[in-house]
Design a protein around this motif. Sequence first.
Motif, PDB file in Angstrom:
ATOM      1  N   PRO A  15      24.626  42.528  21.062  1.00 39.81           N
ATOM      2  CA  PRO A  15      24.416  41.370  20.190  1.00 39.81           C
ATOM      3  C   PRO A  15      23.680  41.787  18.913  1.00 39.81           C
ATOM      4  CG  PRO A  15      22.859  41.327  22.009  1.00 39.81           C
ATOM      5  CD  PRO A  15      23.778  42.499  22.231  1.00 39.81           C
ATOM      6  N   LEU A  16      23.994  41.108  17.841  1.00 43.44           N
ATOM      7  CA  LEU A  16      23.305  41.360  16.588  1.00 43.44           C
ATOM      8  C   LEU A  16      21.949  40.659  16.616  1.00 43.44           C
ATOM      9  CD1 LEU A  16      26.294  40.836  14.137  1.00 43.44           C
ATOM     10  CD2 LEU A  16      25.306  42.994  14.904  1.00 43.44           C
ATOM     11  N   PRO A  17      20.999  41.098  15.790  1.00 48.48           N
ATOM     12  CA  PRO A  17      19.673  40.491  15.818  1.00 48.48           C
ATOM     13  C   PRO A  17      19.635  39.083  15.220  1.00 48.48           C
ATOM     14  CG  PRO A  17      19.786  42.146  14.110  1.00 48.48           C
ATOM     15  CD  PRO A  17      21.077  42.223  14.872  1.00 48.48           C
ATOM     16  N   ARG A  18      20.719  38.631  14.676  1.00 49.93           N
ATOM     17  CA  ARG A  18      20.757  37.269  14.130  1.00 49.93           C
ATOM     18  C   ARG A  18      22.151  36.690  14.333  1.00 49.93           C
ATOM     19  NH1 ARG A  18      20.479  39.651   8.091  1.00 49.93           N
ATOM     20  NH2 ARG A  18      22.547  40.482   8.133  1.00 49.93           N
ATOM     21  N   ARG A  19      22.223  35.382  14.281  1.00 56.17           N
ATOM     22  CA  ARG A  19      23.490  34.685  14.437  1.00 56.17           C
ATOM     23  C   ARG A  19      23.832  34.003  13.129  1.00 56.17           C
ATOM     24  NH1 ARG A  19      24.678  32.744  20.231  1.00 56.17           N
ATOM     25  NH2 ARG A  19      23.453  34.236  21.410  1.00 56.17           N
ATOM     26  N   PHE A  20      25.105  33.807  12.928  1.00 57.09           N
ATOM     27  CA  PHE A  20      25.582  33.142  11.730  1.00 57.09           C
ATOM     28  C   PHE A  20      26.232  31.833  12.139  1.00 57.09           C
ATOM     29  CE2 PHE A  20      25.520  37.654  10.896  1.00 57.09           C
ATOM     30  CZ  PHE A  20      24.894  37.726   9.664  1.00 57.09           C
ATOM     31  N   TYR A  21      25.874  30.774  11.453  1.00 55.36           N
ATOM     32  CA  TYR A  21      26.451  29.462  11.721  1.00 55.36           C
ATOM     33  C   TYR A  21      27.098  28.954  10.443  1.00 55.36           C
ATOM     34  CZ  TYR A  21      23.546  29.640  15.869  1.00 55.36           C
ATOM     35  OH  TYR A  21      22.979  30.013  17.050  1.00 55.36           O
ATOM     36  N   PHE A  22      28.269  28.400  10.584  1.00 56.06           N
ATOM     37  CA  PHE A  22      29.006  27.868   9.435  1.00 56.06           C
ATOM     38  C   PHE A  22      29.254  26.388   9.678  1.00 56.06           C
ATOM     39  CE2 PHE A  22      30.013  32.337   9.795  1.00 56.06           C
ATOM     40  CZ  PHE A  22      29.804  32.783   8.506  1.00 56.06           C
ATOM     41  N   ARG A  23      29.044  25.587   8.674  1.00 51.07           N
ATOM     42  CA  ARG A  23      29.250  24.142   8.798  1.00 51.07           C
ATOM     43  C   ARG A  23      30.696  23.746   8.547  1.00 51.07           C
ATOM     44  NH1 ARG A  23      23.854  21.222   6.760  1.00 51.07           N
ATOM     45  NH2 ARG A  23      22.439  22.847   7.432  1.00 51.07           N
ATOM     46  N   SER A  24      31.415  24.579   7.861  1.00 50.05           N
ATOM     47  CA  SER A  24      32.769  24.223   7.465  1.00 50.05           C
ATOM     48  C   SER A  24      33.804  25.067   8.207  1.00 50.05           C
ATOM     49  CB  SER A  24      32.934  24.443   5.959  1.00 50.05           C
ATOM     50  OG  SER A  24      34.281  24.437   5.598  1.00 50.05           O
TER      51      SER A  24
ATOM     52  N   ILE B  75      35.197  29.357   7.928  1.00 53.00           N
ATOM     53  CA  ILE B  75      35.487  30.291   9.017  1.00 53.00           C
ATOM     54  C   ILE B  75      36.923  30.784   8.917  1.00 53.00           C
ATOM     55  CG2 ILE B  75      35.687  30.530  11.518  1.00 53.00           C
ATOM     56  CD1 ILE B  75      33.396  28.418  11.680  1.00 53.00           C
ATOM     57  N   ARG B  76      37.843  29.873   8.665  1.00 54.55           N
ATOM     58  CA  ARG B  76      39.248  30.278   8.512  1.00 54.55           C
ATOM     59  C   ARG B  76      39.410  31.245   7.344  1.00 54.55           C
ATOM     60  NH1 ARG B  76      40.107  24.772   9.948  1.00 54.55           N
ATOM     61  NH2 ARG B  76      41.160  24.640  11.945  1.00 54.55           N
TER      62      ARG B  76
ATOM     63  N   ASP C 197      46.575  33.473  18.645  1.00 57.30           N
ATOM     64  CA  ASP C 197      45.264  33.710  18.050  1.00 57.30           C
ATOM     65  C   ASP C 197      44.855  32.562  17.139  1.00 57.30           C
ATOM     66  OD1 ASP C 197      45.107  36.146  19.335  1.00 57.30           O
ATOM     67  OD2 ASP C 197      45.588  37.333  17.548  1.00 57.30           O
ATOM     68  N   ARG C 198      45.777  32.104  16.313  1.00 53.92           N
ATOM     69  CA  ARG C 198      45.491  30.986  15.399  1.00 53.92           C
ATOM     70  C   ARG C 198      45.162  29.720  16.198  1.00 53.92           C
ATOM     71  NH1 ARG C 198      45.881  29.965  10.191  1.00 53.92           N
ATOM     72  NH2 ARG C 198      47.087  31.813   9.711  1.00 53.92           N
ATOM     73  N   GLN C 199      45.923  29.470  17.255  1.00 54.29           N
ATOM     74  CA  GLN C 199      45.676  28.293  18.078  1.00 54.29           C
ATOM     75  C   GLN C 199      44.326  28.381  18.789  1.00 54.29           C
ATOM     76  OE1 GLN C 199      49.293  28.439  20.405  1.00 54.29           O
ATOM     77  NE2 GLN C 199      50.279  26.865  19.128  1.00 54.29           N
ATOM     78  N   ALA C 200      43.955  29.558  19.226  1.00 53.98           N
ATOM     79  CA  ALA C 200      42.659  29.749  19.880  1.00 53.98           C
ATOM     80  C   ALA C 200      41.523  29.488  18.894  1.00 53.98           C
ATOM     81  CB  ALA C 200      42.557  31.161  20.460  1.00 53.98           C
ATOM     82  N   LEU C 201      41.671  29.960  17.667  1.00 51.70           N
ATOM     83  CA  LEU C 201      40.654  29.702  16.646  1.00 51.70           C
ATOM     84  C   LEU C 201      40.558  28.206  16.367  1.00 51.70           C
ATOM     85  CD1 LEU C 201      38.601  30.624  14.488  1.00 51.70           C
ATOM     86  CD2 LEU C 201      40.531  30.736  12.905  1.00 51.70           C
ATOM     87  N   ASP C 202      41.684  27.557  16.182  1.00 52.60           N
ATOM     88  CA  ASP C 202      41.691  26.120  15.915  1.00 52.60           C
ATOM     89  C   ASP C 202      41.040  25.338  17.056  1.00 52.60           C
ATOM     90  OD1 ASP C 202      42.891  26.471  13.453  1.00 52.60           O
ATOM     91  OD2 ASP C 202      44.919  26.081  14.191  1.00 52.60           O
TER      92      ASP C 202
ATOM     93  N   GLY D 236      38.790  26.456  19.206  1.00 54.18           N
ATOM     94  CA  GLY D 236      37.357  26.729  19.159  1.00 54.18           C
ATOM     95  C   GLY D 236      36.658  25.927  18.076  1.00 54.18           C
ATOM     96  N   LEU D 237      37.292  25.817  16.919  1.00 54.34           N
ATOM     97  CA  LEU D 237      36.695  25.039  15.834  1.00 54.34           C
ATOM     98  C   LEU D 237      36.636  23.557  16.189  1.00 54.34           C
ATOM     99  CD1 LEU D 237      38.341  26.784  12.758  1.00 54.34           C
ATOM    100  CD2 LEU D 237      35.973  26.997  13.539  1.00 54.34           C
ATOM    101  N   GLU D 238      37.662  23.061  16.842  1.00 47.26           N
ATOM    102  CA  GLU D 238      37.689  21.647  17.239  1.00 47.26           C
ATOM    103  C   GLU D 238      36.607  21.324  18.261  1.00 47.26           C
ATOM    104  OE1 GLU D 238      41.594  20.599  18.609  1.00 47.26           O
ATOM    105  OE2 GLU D 238      42.522  21.254  16.722  1.00 47.26           O
ATOM    106  N   THR D 239      36.357  22.245  19.184  1.00 42.71           N
ATOM    107  CA  THR D 239      35.381  22.000  20.243  1.00 42.71           C
ATOM    108  C   THR D 239      33.977  22.476  19.875  1.00 42.71           C
ATOM    109  OG1 THR D 239      35.895  24.104  21.338  1.00 42.71           O
ATOM    110  CG2 THR D 239      37.136  22.148  22.051  1.00 42.71           C
ATOM    111  N   GLY D 240      33.853  23.169  18.755  1.00 43.52           N
ATOM    112  CA  GLY D 240      32.535  23.635  18.326  1.00 43.52           C
ATOM    113  C   GLY D 240      32.024  24.824  19.099  1.00 43.52           C
TER     114      GLY D 240
END
Length: 67
Positions: free
Chosen positions: A8-17, A21-22, A36-41, A43-47
């Motif tokens: 794991p990296l020492p910090r996390r990145f969070y994006f509001r939009s 991310i896309r 892959d595209r559907q999996a990303l979509d 994940g974005l829908e469910t947060g």
Amino acid sequence: MEEDLKTPLPRRFYFRSPAKIRAIVEKVGSFADLQDRQALDYGLETGRGGVWLQLTEEQYKRLKTPR
């Protein structure tokens, strides 16, 4: 990468939009396939979700160093 290949990296990145991310995903490399595209979509829908990064040694050193 450390021996466990899951360091794991020492910090996390969070994006509001989801658009941000896309845009990042598109910039670093296109999706391998529709699944892959559907999996990303989904994940974005469910947060939820995560990614594996393929970093150069220099990029890894920069991210590993806490700021």
